[in-house]
Enzyme design. Structure first.
Site, short mmCIF file in Angstrom:
data_model
loop_
_atom_site.label_atom_id
_atom_site.label_comp_id
_atom_site.label_asym_id
_atom_site.label_seq_id
_atom_site.Cartn_x
_atom_site.Cartn_y
_atom_site.Cartn_z
N CYS A 71 0.83 -1.20 0.00
CA CYS A 71 0.00 0.00 0.00
C CYS A 71 0.87 1.25 0.00
O CYS A 71 1.70 1.42 0.91
CB CYS A 71 -0.92 0.02 1.22
SG CYS A 71 -1.91 1.53 1.35
N CYS A 77 -0.94 7.23 6.40
CA CYS A 77 -2.31 7.35 6.88
C CYS A 77 -2.42 6.64 8.24
O CYS A 77 -1.54 5.87 8.61
CB CYS A 77 -3.31 6.78 5.87
SG CYS A 77 -3.84 5.09 6.15
N CYS A 80 -3.71 1.18 8.68
CA CYS A 80 -2.97 -0.06 8.92
C CYS A 80 -1.68 0.20 9.70
O CYS A 80 -1.02 1.23 9.50
CB CYS A 80 -2.63 -0.72 7.59
SG CYS A 80 -4.07 -1.28 6.67
N CYS A 157 -8.27 2.15 -0.89
CA CYS A 157 -7.81 1.44 0.31
C CYS A 157 -8.01 -0.06 0.12
O CYS A 157 -9.09 -0.51 -0.25
CB CYS A 157 -8.58 1.92 1.53
SG CYS A 157 -8.17 1.02 3.04
N GLN A 281 -21.00 -4.47 12.59
CA GLN A 281 -19.61 -4.92 12.51
C GLN A 281 -19.09 -4.73 11.08
O GLN A 281 -19.75 -5.08 10.11
CB GLN A 281 -19.50 -6.39 12.91
CG GLN A 281 -19.87 -6.67 14.35
CD GLN A 281 -18.82 -6.19 15.34
OE1 GLN A 281 -17.80 -5.61 14.96
NE2 GLN A 281 -19.06 -6.42 16.62
N TYR A 310 -25.41 -2.60 25.33
CA TYR A 310 -24.71 -1.98 24.19
C TYR A 310 -25.04 -2.78 22.92
O TYR A 310 -24.15 -3.14 22.15
CB TYR A 310 -23.20 -1.95 24.41
CG TYR A 310 -22.75 -1.39 25.73
CD1 TYR A 310 -22.54 -0.03 25.90
CD2 TYR A 310 -22.53 -2.23 26.82
CE1 TYR A 310 -22.12 0.48 27.12
CE2 TYR A 310 -22.12 -1.72 28.05
CZ TYR A 310 -21.91 -0.37 28.19
OH TYR A 310 -21.49 0.14 29.41
N GLU A 331 -29.66 -0.14 24.33
CA GLU A 331 -28.79 0.70 23.52
C GLU A 331 -29.17 2.16 23.76
O GLU A 331 -30.35 2.48 23.88
CB GLU A 331 -28.95 0.34 22.03
CG GLU A 331 -28.21 1.22 21.06
CD GLU A 331 -26.73 1.32 21.33
OE1 GLU A 331 -26.25 2.45 21.51
OE2 GLU A 331 -26.06 0.27 21.34
N ASP A 379 -20.98 -5.54 25.19
CA ASP A 379 -20.10 -5.21 24.06
C ASP A 379 -19.91 -3.70 24.04
O ASP A 379 -20.41 -3.00 23.15
CB ASP A 379 -20.72 -5.72 22.75
CG ASP A 379 -19.78 -5.57 21.56
OD1 ASP A 379 -18.60 -5.23 21.77
OD2 ASP A 379 -20.23 -5.77 20.42
N CYS A 406 -13.14 -4.67 21.92
CA CYS A 406 -12.15 -4.34 20.91
C CYS A 406 -10.93 -3.66 21.53
O CYS A 406 -10.06 -3.17 20.83
CB CYS A 406 -12.76 -3.43 19.83
SG CYS A 406 -13.39 -1.86 20.49
#
Length: 452
Positions: A71, A77, A80, A157, A281, A310, A331, A379, A406
């Site tokens: 890339c 950027c 990644c 991208c 997701q 959540y 939520e 979550d 995450c």
């Protein structure tokens, strides 16, 4: 060691941001775009009492873990972080990040199952948000450089479907043709701020929402007609108004311009309705694997009450609704609650209800009503659970908590607090939802009253 020194360095590790780590006279030196095993020549950029930051000047000996970067924007950027490392090594690194965080921060040692790789390393994202700016007299899209709002132009991208690039090019050319100015963040002038794209992989439908710094987008219907030709299926086109001086991408008001008012997809057997601001997701194939683990850890049973905090568009809970007595989803975003309710209707799921409230508010109200869920799914966003929510969870006292995260650092912190309230982290598993980036998803099962 001083600024601008050139030094030879052996990279021995990798930070959670994806930067290589070496040592000079016992001091850690962090060097982006390097891999464990690299022998490099580095230029010192900043020196601090216990560490330093440097730039890769010359690769002397390449690590066996290194691969050719594919890339042109890599390293510039803010997306990644691991494009220069082979994927099998990336998986090992992410597995270690998760387990080390729980051990170091939480002093917890659940049984770790092997990390699950993403079914695709490239073109896996179904959602993208592109800032629009004027670069050398041209309207361009791209991504911001790390820790800045400097736009790095990116034409295509490699994490996004190829046709997303065509949409961006067409919007930019249209703005150039019609004299529609892109947003200037410093002066708070210009019109077009962001191009937001979502794609339903199973339905083939695409949603495009342009975020503007004004009341209306000129020639919106004409632009929609041009974009329809680029999409593999029906196009849902919207314009969102955001006139605030803020980093928040979307404003509160969205106008549906053409096509269906929302798009659909299928995830974990659940039909999902997606509006411009719905949570979903970004890696659908990997999310199915993640939700399969969550189902396994939840161990649902007929007659059980399942609480999904959540819940976003409700997919996790709805995927388990057929195996429990009742589902309660919570939520704080009203539009997401509407989407979750419609998703239940789409699937003819009658044992689910969704509440618009914060996790803490809903947990408190359920406790006051005497409703005691058997299992709670959480979550939360990257910041994790707040103290009030944790206290309410402990008061409800479910037999199991299934925690999806995450951010393994805040996960470790919260699991340590829950351990003080008699919840043991029994087992966990990482799922690589975000290949080539420094992010990784994981699931941990916490069981009440289990002895360590």
């Amino acid at each position: 060691m001083q600024k601008n020194d050139i030094t030879n360095l052996t990279i021995t590790g990798l930070t959670h941001e994806g930067h290589g780590v070496g040592r000079v006279d016992g001091r850690a030196v962090f060097v982006p775009r390097t891999a464990p095993g690299d022998e490099i020549e580095a230029k010192i950029l900043k020196v601090h009492p216990g560490y330093a930051h440097a730039r890769l000047e010359k690769l002397l000996t390449s690590s066996t873990q290194r691969v050719e970067n594919d890339c042109p924007a890599f390293g510039r950027c803010g997306g990644c972080a691991l494009r220069h490392i082979d994927y099998s090594t990336e998986l090992e690194i992410k597995q270690n990040w998760v387990s080390e965080n729980l051990a170091r921060i939480g002093k917890l040692h659940p049984e770790w199952e092997p990390i699950i790789p993403s079914p695709r390393e490239l073109r896996y994202r179904n959602k993208a948000q592109y800032p629009v700016r004027l670069v050398e007299g041209r309207v361009r899209t791209g991504f911001f450089a790390p820790r800045s709002h400097t736009l790095i132009p990116v034409d295509d991208c490699l994490l996004h479907p190829e046709f997303f690039a065509g949409i961006c090019r067409t919007v930019c050319a249209f703005c150039q043709e019609k004299g529609i100015p892109p947003y200037d963040e410093t002066a708070h002038t210009g019109l077009l701020r962001q191009i937001c794209i979502r794609h339903g992989e199973m339905s083939g439908q695409t949603l495009v929402c342009l975020v503007i710094n004004g009341k209306a987008l000129p020639f919106a219907e004409e632009l929609a007609q041009r974009l329809e030709l680029l999409c593999p299926g029906p196009l849902s086109f919207h314009v969102n108004r955001n006139r605030e001086k803020t980093n928040v991408i979307m404003g509160r008001h969205t106008r549906h311009v053409s096509g269906p008012p929302a798009i659909e997809d299928v995830l974990a057997g659940v039909r999902v309705r997606l509006s411009p601001q719905s949570f979903y997701q970004v890696n659908r194939a990997a999310a199915e694997l993640l939700y399969k683990i969550a189902l396994e850890y939840a161990e649902p049973s007929p007659g059980h009450i399942l609480l999904d905090l959540y819940c976003g568009a409700g997919v996790i809970g709805l995927s388990m609704a057929g195996q429990v007595g009742s589902l309660i989803g919570v939520e704080s975003v009203s539009q997401a609650v509407e989407d979750a309710t419609r998703n239940a209707e789409l699937g003819s799921i009658t044992n689910a209800q969704f509440i618009c409230a914060t996790a803490a508010q809903a947990a408190r109200e359920l406790s006051e009503q005497g409703i005691r869920p058997d299992t709670i799914i959480v979550d939360p966003p990257r910041g994790g659970l707040d103290n009030e929510t944790i206290e309410q969870l402990a008061d409800i006292a479910p037999a199991k908590i299934v925690y999806l995260s995450c951010n393994s650092a805040t996960l470790a912190r919260d699991c340590a607090i829950l351990a003080e309230k008699s919840y043991r982290a029994v087992k966990g598993r990482a799922v690589d939802m975000f290949p080539r980036t420094a992010h990784v998803e994981c699931v941990v099962q916490l069981v009440k009253g289990v002895e360590a």
